[in-house]
Structures are given as structure tokens and as C-alpha cells.
Design a protein around this motif. Structure first.
Motif, PDB file in Angstrom:
ATOM      1  N   SER A 193       7.681   3.776  12.366  1.00  0.00           N
ATOM      2  CA  SER A 193       6.694   4.522  11.584  1.00  0.00           C
ATOM      3  C   SER A 193       6.271   3.746  10.334  1.00  0.00           C
ATOM      4  O   SER A 193       5.136   3.899   9.861  1.00  0.00           O
ATOM      5  CB  SER A 193       7.254   5.885  11.175  1.00  0.00           C
ATOM      6  OG  SER A 193       7.485   6.709  12.301  1.00  0.00           O
ATOM      7  N   LEU A 194       7.168   2.955   9.800  1.00  0.00           N
ATOM      8  CA  LEU A 194       6.812   2.128   8.647  1.00  0.00           C
ATOM      9  C   LEU A 194       5.623   1.230   8.956  1.00  0.00           C
ATOM     10  O   LEU A 194       4.728   1.048   8.128  1.00  0.00           O
ATOM     11  CB  LEU A 194       8.004   1.259   8.228  1.00  0.00           C
ATOM     12  CG  LEU A 194       9.078   1.881   7.354  1.00  0.00           C
ATOM     13  CD1 LEU A 194      10.280   0.951   7.289  1.00  0.00           C
ATOM     14  CD2 LEU A 194       8.549   2.171   5.956  1.00  0.00           C
ATOM     15  N   ARG A 195       5.635   0.641  10.155  1.00  0.00           N
ATOM     16  CA  ARG A 195       4.539  -0.255  10.534  1.00  0.00           C
ATOM     17  C   ARG A 195       3.229   0.523  10.618  1.00  0.00           C
ATOM     18  O   ARG A 195       2.189   0.051  10.160  1.00  0.00           O
ATOM     19  CB  ARG A 195       4.847  -0.919  11.880  1.00  0.00           C
ATOM     20  CG  ARG A 195       6.163  -1.678  11.912  1.00  0.00           C
ATOM     21  CD  ARG A 195       6.209  -2.796  10.888  1.00  0.00           C
ATOM     22  NE  ARG A 195       7.510  -3.448  10.854  1.00  0.00           N
ATOM     23  CZ  ARG A 195       7.860  -4.340   9.939  1.00  0.00           C
ATOM     24  NH1 ARG A 195       7.002  -4.706   9.005  1.00  0.00           N
ATOM     25  NH2 ARG A 195       9.069  -4.884   9.953  1.00  0.00           N
ATOM     26  N   THR A 196       3.303   1.730  11.164  1.00  0.00           N
ATOM     27  CA  THR A 196       2.108   2.569  11.243  1.00  0.00           C
ATOM     28  C   THR A 196       1.600   2.923   9.853  1.00  0.00           C
ATOM     29  O   THR A 196       0.390   3.034   9.626  1.00  0.00           O
ATOM     30  CB  THR A 196       2.419   3.862  12.027  1.00  0.00           C
ATOM     31  OG1 THR A 196       2.945   3.515  13.307  1.00  0.00           O
ATOM     32  CG2 THR A 196       1.186   4.710  12.198  1.00  0.00           C
ATOM     33  N   ALA A 197       2.537   3.089   8.904  1.00  0.00           N
ATOM     34  CA  ALA A 197       2.169   3.447   7.531  1.00  0.00           C
ATOM     35  C   ALA A 197       1.600   2.267   6.753  1.00  0.00           C
ATOM     36  O   ALA A 197       1.149   2.440   5.616  1.00  0.00           O
ATOM     37  CB  ALA A 197       3.386   4.008   6.801  1.00  0.00           C
ATOM     38  N   GLY A 198       1.645   1.072   7.349  1.00  0.00           N
ATOM     39  CA  GLY A 198       1.094  -0.096   6.670  1.00  0.00           C
ATOM     40  C   GLY A 198       2.121  -0.992   6.015  1.00  0.00           C
ATOM     41  O   GLY A 198       1.764  -1.909   5.263  1.00  0.00           O
ATOM     42  N   TYR A 199       3.396  -0.755   6.328  1.00  0.00           N
ATOM     43  CA  TYR A 199       4.440  -1.617   5.770  1.00  0.00           C
ATOM     44  C   TYR A 199       4.400  -2.981   6.440  1.00  0.00           C
ATOM     45  O   TYR A 199       4.382  -3.093   7.659  1.00  0.00           O
ATOM     46  CB  TYR A 199       5.807  -0.969   5.974  1.00  0.00           C
ATOM     47  CG  TYR A 199       6.957  -1.803   5.451  1.00  0.00           C
ATOM     48  CD1 TYR A 199       7.095  -2.059   4.096  1.00  0.00           C
ATOM     49  CD2 TYR A 199       7.913  -2.326   6.324  1.00  0.00           C
ATOM     50  CE1 TYR A 199       8.151  -2.821   3.603  1.00  0.00           C
ATOM     51  CE2 TYR A 199       8.978  -3.081   5.840  1.00  0.00           C
ATOM     52  CZ  TYR A 199       9.089  -3.326   4.494  1.00  0.00           C
ATOM     53  OH  TYR A 199      10.134  -4.089   4.019  1.00  0.00           O
ATOM     54  N   ARG A 200       4.395  -4.053   5.618  1.00  0.00           N
ATOM     55  CA  ARG A 200       4.286  -5.412   6.144  1.00  0.00           C
ATOM     56  C   ARG A 200       5.510  -6.267   5.808  1.00  0.00           C
ATOM     57  O   ARG A 200       5.517  -7.475   6.085  1.00  0.00           O
ATOM     58  CB  ARG A 200       3.022  -6.084   5.585  1.00  0.00           C
ATOM     59  CG  ARG A 200       1.735  -5.366   5.984  1.00  0.00           C
ATOM     60  CD  ARG A 200       0.504  -6.162   5.595  1.00  0.00           C
ATOM     61  NE  ARG A 200       0.405  -6.306   4.136  1.00  0.00           N
ATOM     62  CZ  ARG A 200      -0.174  -5.400   3.337  1.00  0.00           C
ATOM     63  NH1 ARG A 200      -0.662  -4.281   3.856  1.00  0.00           N
ATOM     64  NH2 ARG A 200      -0.245  -5.611   2.041  1.00  0.00           N
ATOM     65  N   GLY A 201       6.515  -5.647   5.211  1.00  0.00           N
ATOM     66  CA  GLY A 201       7.710  -6.395   4.840  1.00  0.00           C
ATOM     67  C   GLY A 201       8.758  -6.403   5.937  1.00  0.00           C
ATOM     68  O   GLY A 201       8.488  -6.120   7.097  1.00  0.00           O
ATOM     69  N   ARG A 202       9.980  -6.709   5.532  1.00  0.00           N
ATOM     70  CA  ARG A 202      11.078  -6.824   6.485  1.00  0.00           C
ATOM     71  C   ARG A 202      11.849  -5.505   6.581  1.00  0.00           C
ATOM     72  O   ARG A 202      11.928  -4.752   5.616  1.00  0.00           O
ATOM     73  CB  ARG A 202      12.008  -7.959   6.064  1.00  0.00           C
ATOM     74  CG  ARG A 202      11.372  -9.335   6.188  1.00  0.00           C
ATOM     75  CD  ARG A 202      12.179 -10.407   5.496  1.00  0.00           C
ATOM     76  NE  ARG A 202      12.195 -10.200   4.041  1.00  0.00           N
ATOM     77  CZ  ARG A 202      12.854 -10.969   3.181  1.00  0.00           C
ATOM     78  NH1 ARG A 202      13.587 -11.970   3.636  1.00  0.00           N
ATOM     79  NH2 ARG A 202      12.803 -10.729   1.887  1.00  0.00           N
ATOM     80  N   SER A 203      12.421  -5.265   7.758  1.00  0.00           N
ATOM     81  CA  SER A 203      13.157  -4.026   7.975  1.00  0.00           C
ATOM     82  C   SER A 203      14.466  -4.298   8.698  1.00  0.00           C
ATOM     83  O   SER A 203      14.651  -5.351   9.315  1.00  0.00           O
ATOM     84  CB  SER A 203      12.317  -3.018   8.759  1.00  0.00           C
ATOM     85  OG  SER A 203      11.962  -3.544  10.021  1.00  0.00           O
ATOM     86  N   LEU A 204      15.349  -3.316   8.622  1.00  0.00           N
ATOM     87  CA  LEU A 204      16.720  -3.493   9.081  1.00  0.00           C
ATOM     88  C   LEU A 204      17.200  -2.212   9.740  1.00  0.00           C
ATOM     89  O   LEU A 204      17.074  -1.129   9.167  1.00  0.00           O
ATOM     90  CB  LEU A 204      17.587  -3.843   7.854  1.00  0.00           C
ATOM     91  CG  LEU A 204      19.071  -4.105   7.996  1.00  0.00           C
ATOM     92  CD1 LEU A 204      19.538  -4.982   6.830  1.00  0.00           C
ATOM     93  CD2 LEU A 204      19.850  -2.808   7.957  1.00  0.00           C
ATOM     94  N   LEU A 205      17.736  -2.329  10.955  1.00  0.00           N
ATOM     95  CA  LEU A 205      18.280  -1.180  11.676  1.00  0.00           C
ATOM     96  C   LEU A 205      19.771  -1.056  11.420  1.00  0.00           C
ATOM     97  O   LEU A 205      20.542  -1.980  11.687  1.00  0.00           O
ATOM     98  CB  LEU A 205      18.034  -1.320  13.177  1.00  0.00           C
ATOM     99  CG  LEU A 205      18.668  -0.231  14.050  1.00  0.00           C
ATOM    100  CD1 LEU A 205      18.010   1.127  13.778  1.00  0.00           C
ATOM    101  CD2 LEU A 205      18.580  -0.588  15.531  1.00  0.00           C
TER     102      LEU A 205
END
Length: 337
Positions: A193-205
Motif C-alpha cells: 500500500s505504501l507504493r500505491t500511496a506514492g512512497y518511493r523509499g526503501r521498505s522492510l518486512l
């Protein structure tokens, strides 16, 4: 080859020494050598992201000492579990401002408990500002690695935590892969959902040694399922790293001693994912039996040695409650012959 680019991630700040998620915990963490500070994020009734470990603030604030809020105590379902307490989403930000932080593990951390009542609940925006100040004052890059807590729970209440996190990171010039920022979640759909919201940084599961992500409960997907080589290849499409519980990297034996490494690190690296296990804590209560010192659960054991073993297993970063101890382990590891 020994990696010299191991990130030291201050878990809720230097929460082994100061009440978690407070300005003092973050300041001390940076003084002790942390590269990143970690706020956990939940939301108030008026939609503000604030820095608390869970929606329930019974153990991390003095809310129980406020008779004006006695009627707010209630039981709610959080990720399928009935929880009784006081919940951030039943308070406005103005009401939360009247509370003060408390040490959650007072019996194990009496030194930290001495600071109970001194610090207010911070908003995410305040943590972002503090990160910028700490970077300027320390003269080195200081990152931030927020964790969105219980995204499904918040969305069922009508909130959009991913959108709000993205908005604030954008406002603080942190919405880019080159920025010193990561976003974490135990829920895969939150990261997507972050990507859909426009987040372009790094993420971690984030993953746990047992159980399953709440958002995938109906599919029957467990955390173990997400760490197979095939699943990690898919995780890499929308995440940049995994943060497994440390026993998923090196399990404990049946008699609570440190065992042998699994293939999690190697499989994650093969998928292009970094690995930042959680959580390294110095107290005997959190250490394998063969790394404890004495019988006092609150006494500090051989955390440096435990971290060294995990670094040798190839991890890329360390979530730590006592950043000074983990900094010592990292220094010893990168300078060894």
C-alpha cells in the motif's frame, strides 16, 4: 569478506536506558553510535501519527494515573486478540499531550524507570524533526526507520497510515531511495500500500518465529511461508530487506542455548534482500542460556558475543535496545583479522 557497512538500528531509541520512544531515548541512541532511530507509529482519534509501541498505552504511559480518563479503559480486538486497556485511537492528540511516558519493563530496567514521567508522547513529525537536529548536531547521517503498527486495525477504524507516513516523509525530503529512511511493517499488504500511496523509499518486512501476518490470515500464509527461497524472491518485488526475529536467523536449542544458523540470510541475500534481525537486548532475560551472566534476569550478559555470532552469519544490520553494546560488537567484528 567482513562487511564494514553494518547498520546499527536503535530499537525504539536507546530503550535499554531510557523509556522507549522518547526524545531522550533517541538522543542517547545517537550519542552511542546508532545510525538509525526507530519510532513505532499508531494514530490518534484525530488522525495524527504518534510514537507508541502499540495502540494500547497502558504500560507505556501514566494514563492509569489520570482519573479523568478512567472511563476510556475498554476491551478491543487487535489483530484477532482481545486487549483491555487505554487505546491511542480513543484519544485526541491534545489529550495524549497530558500523559507522560513510562518504562514498560521496569523490573528489568530500573535505571530507565527512574526517568518515568519526564517525557511526553511524541508525534511522528516531532521525531522527524529531532532526527534532522540529531544529524546536524552529530555531524553524521542519522536515519529513521519507522514501523507502521497494526495497519489492518487502523484501516478498519478508517485511517490511512501508509498515506500519512508517505505524506510526512515527503514533507521532510525523505521520500526517496537515496534518503536515510526505511518503512517497516509486519503486514505485507501495508508495504504494498505504501507504493500505491506514492512512497518511493526503501521498505522492510518484519517476521516472527511463529504465527502469521494478520492481513494474510484468511489465506493461511505464515511468517515461515514468507521466508522460503521462492517467497523471498516475491517479497523482493516490493521490499528491500527483511527483519526476522533473531531466532529465525540462529534458533535456540531445546535447552535454550544458541544453535546453528539457518539459511534465511543466504536465501534473502540471493533474492537481493538485506537482513536486519530483531531484537538484541543485553539483559539475561533475553539472552540464550549460554550467553547469560549469573541468575539475575535484569543483569547484563554477553550481548557482544551474541551479536558477534549473528554478524558472522552475514546479517546486514542490528536492531538493538542498548546501542552502545551493539556498537562495541560491530566495532570488534569489522576490525577483526
Amino acid at each position: 569478506m567482513v562487511s564494514t557497512n553494518i547498520l546499527l538500528l536503535a530499537h525504539r531509541g536507546a530503550c535499554g536506558y531510557r523509556p522507549e520512544h522518547t526524545s531522550a531515548a533517541y538522543e542517547l541512541a545517537v550519542e552511542m553510535g546508532a545510525d538509525y532511530i526507530e519510532p513505532d507509529l499508531v494514530m490518534t482519534a484525530d488522525g495524527v501519527l504518534v510514537d507508541r509501541h502499540e495502540p494500547d498505552i497502558s504500560e507505556t504511559t501514566d494514563v492509569a494515573d489520570h482519573p479523568e480518563f478512567a472511563g476510556r479503559r475498554r476491551t478491543k480486538g487487535v489483530d484477532g486478540t482481545a486487549v483491555t486497556g487505554w487505546f491511542v485511537d480513543d484519544f485526541t492528540l491534545a489529550e495524549l499531550r497530558t500523559l507522560r511516558a513510562r518504562e514498560r519493563l521496569g523490573s528489568l530496567r530500573p535505571g530507565s524507570a527512574r526517568f518515568d514521567g519526564r517525557y511526553p508522547v511524541m508525534t511522528f513529525e516531532e521525531v522527524l524533526r529531532q532526527r534532522s537536529d540529531l544529524a546536524r548536531e552529530s555531524g553524521r547521517p542519522i536515519g529513521i526507520i519507522p514501523e507502521i503498527k497494526h495497519s489492518t486495525y487502523l484501516r478498519e477504524l478508517g485511517f490511512d497510515p501508509e498515506g500519512e507516513v508517505t505524506r510526512l516523509l515527503q514533507e521532510h525530503d525523505l521520500n526517496a531511495r537515496s534518503a536515510p529512511a526505511w518503512v517497516q511493517s509486519f503486514e505485507p499488504t501495508a508495504l504494498e500500500s505504501l507504493r500505491t500511496a506514492g512512497y518511493r523509499g526503501r521498505s522492510l518486512l518484519l517476521t516472527e518465529a511463529g504465527g502469521a501476518p494478520f492481513d494474510l490470515r484468511e489465506q493461511g500464509t505464515t511468517y515461515a511461508d514468507l521466508l522460503t527461497p521462492q517467497a523471498l524472491q516475491k517479497v523482493a518485488r516490493w521490499a528491500d530487506a527483511i527483519s526476522p526475529e533473531k531466532t529465525q536467523v540462529i534458533p535456540w536449542t531445546v535447552d535454550d542455548r544458541l544453535g546453528e544458523p539457518t539459511r534465511v540470510v543466504a536465501d534473502a541475500h540471493a533474492a537481493g534482500l538485506e537482513v536486519f534481525p530483531w531484537t538484541f537486548r543485553a539483559e539475561n532475560a533475553f539472552l540464550p542460556l549460554d550467553y547469560r551472566t549469573g541468575d539475575d534476569p535484569a543483569a547484563h550478559g554477553r550481548l557482544v558475543d551474541e551479536v558477534m555470532v549473528h554478524l558472522t552469519a552475514g546479517i546486514d544490520g542490528i536492531f538493538c535496545d542498548q546501542p552502545d553494546v551493539c556498537a562495541q560488537a560491530r566495532s570488534r567484528y569489522v576490525t577483526q583479522d
